[in-house]
Design an enzyme around this catalytic site. Structure first.
Site, PDB file in Angstrom:
ATOM      1  N   HIS A 160      -7.382  -5.856  -0.471  1.00 28.75           N
ATOM      2  CA  HIS A 160      -6.226  -5.134   0.059  1.00 28.75           C
ATOM      3  C   HIS A 160      -5.522  -5.839   1.226  1.00 28.75           C
ATOM      4  O   HIS A 160      -4.297  -5.882   1.281  1.00 28.75           O
ATOM      5  CB  HIS A 160      -6.692  -3.743   0.514  1.00 28.75           C
ATOM      6  CG  HIS A 160      -5.623  -2.702   0.509  1.00 28.75           C
ATOM      7  ND1 HIS A 160      -5.021  -2.250  -0.642  1.00 28.75           N
ATOM      8  CD2 HIS A 160      -5.046  -2.014   1.523  1.00 28.75           C
ATOM      9  CE1 HIS A 160      -4.119  -1.324  -0.342  1.00 28.75           C
ATOM     10  NE2 HIS A 160      -4.116  -1.167   0.973  1.00 28.75           N
ATOM     11  N   ASP A 199      -9.514  -5.583  -4.822  1.00 30.56           N
ATOM     12  CA  ASP A 199      -8.930  -4.553  -3.952  1.00 30.56           C
ATOM     13  C   ASP A 199      -9.634  -3.216  -4.179  1.00 30.56           C
ATOM     14  O   ASP A 199      -9.584  -2.658  -5.270  1.00 30.56           O
ATOM     15  CB  ASP A 199      -7.435  -4.444  -4.255  1.00 30.56           C
ATOM     16  CG  ASP A 199      -6.652  -3.686  -3.206  1.00 30.56           C
ATOM     17  OD1 ASP A 199      -7.233  -2.767  -2.598  1.00 30.56           O
ATOM     18  OD2 ASP A 199      -5.482  -4.009  -2.995  1.00 30.56           O
ATOM     19  N   SER A 204       0.826  -1.203   0.000  1.00 26.95           N
ATOM     20  CA  SER A 204       0.000   0.000   0.000  1.00 26.95           C
ATOM     21  C   SER A 204       0.871   1.269   0.000  1.00 26.95           C
ATOM     22  O   SER A 204       1.674   1.438  -0.903  1.00 26.95           O
ATOM     23  CB  SER A 204      -0.941  -0.065   1.203  1.00 26.95           C
ATOM     24  OG  SER A 204      -1.967   0.869   1.095  1.00 26.95           O
TER      25      SER A 204
END
Ligand code: NAG
Ligand code: NAG
Ligand code: NAG
Length: 419
Positions: free
Chosen positions: A393, A360, A190
């Site tokens: 995610h 995601d 991320s």
């Protein structure tokens, strides 16, 4: 992590407000009840730190270390020098160092929530790597500074530009100095991917990094459309301003909680499953690990960091922090608009591994396509792209099957780098 998107959504709609006005005033509100100037004596290194809570309990060696950035932030760093069977070291004595960098609103603990057989740092250690877990400024164990205290507004005067300019180089230089100047493998998740991409695009770290594995890559964020985004758009400006005004953004703090409560009362928002609503439908999380996650996280960050991320969402341009007022931008950058990070400038021979998920909600497939387009001139034999259809995610850090699907692929990618 779960609050990242909400925050982005909120900030998205009012980043056009003049930022610095809020800082001093809000910081004085945020620091209520705390003494200023208390930084003189550093608190000792925590004996209940990440090594003790999450690594040595599993029978691994682990060292709590600290690194001071050029702008004075004292970051905690954990080193797991070897696996449980220490003879396993890639056939020679020089283990390859790997830096693991977490995303926003979390810290290095996030990598360690699953069992040792399932979590990335310990799997890497067992595969003969020398593992270094980074924790960016402002997170639970990285809240010290040579002259500032977290109760002071100036402590929170940074965005991910500073993570790029100061935190990453400090960690790389330190690891390099401790490992005989070896080149270093990097793994980011991320925001940890954005930090690396932005650095590489400016030619930073490229002489120190051996290769980089980027999980749930975020760089372009314009397609991060969850239903919450629409909702946040309709939210009242005074509530937004209340959060905006905090210079330390504290997800578990009262103002944010009050705001969330209001948000959750809106029709169509299921706050029982915020994780899904925000990060996407993760296929493979273990509910025990998720419980642990919520005990530790989400952590605080600087409001300025979130505002900066929101600027990327809004503008679709990957640029340095925008002070909005031209005179402020000129003062900081010598230009009316903040300089962009041009990812096409990442050296084309830098070995990259990207892994992204079809579910995601933050690292959207379309945004990853934009990123890949910037990388289209990359040497074809230096870039590996993995698409995992059912991953969202959080699966990349906490998926019970991430070892089989992602981590083993990273290890073979690392083992293919010989330079
Ligand atoms: C924040 O940092 C900038 C430089 O990056 C400086 O110009 C500004 O005065 C600082 N503001 C505060 C409140 O410390
Ligand atoms: C989930 O976590 C618990 C506690 O660590 C563990 O006992 C269990 O085996 C895990 N489940 C899976 C599917 O990995
Ligand atoms: C980014 O860099 C590439 C190659 O150096 C160049 O062709 C392109 O115009 C740049 N993009 C922007 C937006 O400056």
């Amino acid at each position: 992590m779960s609050l990242l998107a909400i925050t982005l959504c909120l900030l998205l709609f009012f980043t056009h407000y003049y930022f610095l006005d809020g800082v001093a005033e809000a910081a004085s509100r945020a620091s209520f009840g705390r003494k200023k100037g208390a930084a003189a004596a550093f608190p000792p290194l925590p004996s209940d730190g990440i090594c003790a809570s999450s690594v040595t309990v599993h029978g691994y060696k682990c060292q709590e270390l600290q690194v001071t950035t050029e702008d004075g932030y004292i970051l905690s760093l954990q080193r797991i020098p070897e696996g449980r069977r220490s003879e396993n070291n890639n056939g020679n004595n020089k283990k390859q160092p790997v830096i693991i960098q977490h995303g926003v609103l979390v810290d290095g603990v996030t990598w360690l929530l699953n069992s040792p057989e399932q979590n990335l740092p310990l799997i890497l250690a067992d595969n003969g790597f020398d593992v270094w877990i980074a924790n960016t400024r402002g997170t639970k164990f990285s809240r010290r500074h040579t002259s500032l205290d977290p109760s002071q507004p100036a402590y929170w005067n940074w965005s991910w530009d500073e993570l790029v300019s100061y935190d990453l180089p400090a960690v790389f230089n330190y690891v390099s100095s401790q490992t005989g100047g070896q080149k270093i493998h990097y793994i980011g998740h991320s925001l940890g991917t954005l930090m690396a991409l932005a650095s590489f695009s400016e030619g930073k770290l490229v002489n120190q990094v051996k290769s980089a594995a980027l999980l749930s890559p975020i760089a372009y964020l314009s397609h991060m459309t969850t239903r919450l985004l629409d909702l946040a758009a309709r939210f009242y400006i005074d509530q937004l301003t209340r959060i905006f005004g905090l210079s330390e953004f504290i997800p578990k703090g009262l103002p944010v909680q009050l705001f969330l409560r209001e948000l959750c009362a809106q029709p169509g928002v299921d706050c029982n499953d915020l994780v899904t609503a925000i990060t996407g439908p993760n296929c493979c999380l273990n509910s025990s690990a998720l419980d642990l996650f919520f005990m530790n996280e989400p952590l605080t960050t600087s409001t300025k960091n979130l505002v900066h991320l929101a600027q990327i969402v809004r503008s679709g341009v990957l640029a340095k922090f925008n002070y909005v007022r031209a005179d402020y931008n000129i003062q900081h950058y010598g230009e009316r608009f903040p300089p962009i990070y041009n990812l096409s400038n990442i050296p084309h021979d830098l070995p990259l591994f990207l892994s992204y998920g079809g579910q995601d909600a933050l690292s959207d497939v379309l945004d990853v396509a934009t990123l890949l387009d910037y990388l289209k001139l990359h040497d074809v034999d230096k870039i590996t792209v993995q698409f995992i259809k059912n991953y969202a995610h959080a699966d990349f850090i906490m998926g019970v099957n991430a070892k089989d699907i992602v981590y083993n692929a990273i290890i073979s990618f690392f083992n293919r780098q010989f330079n």
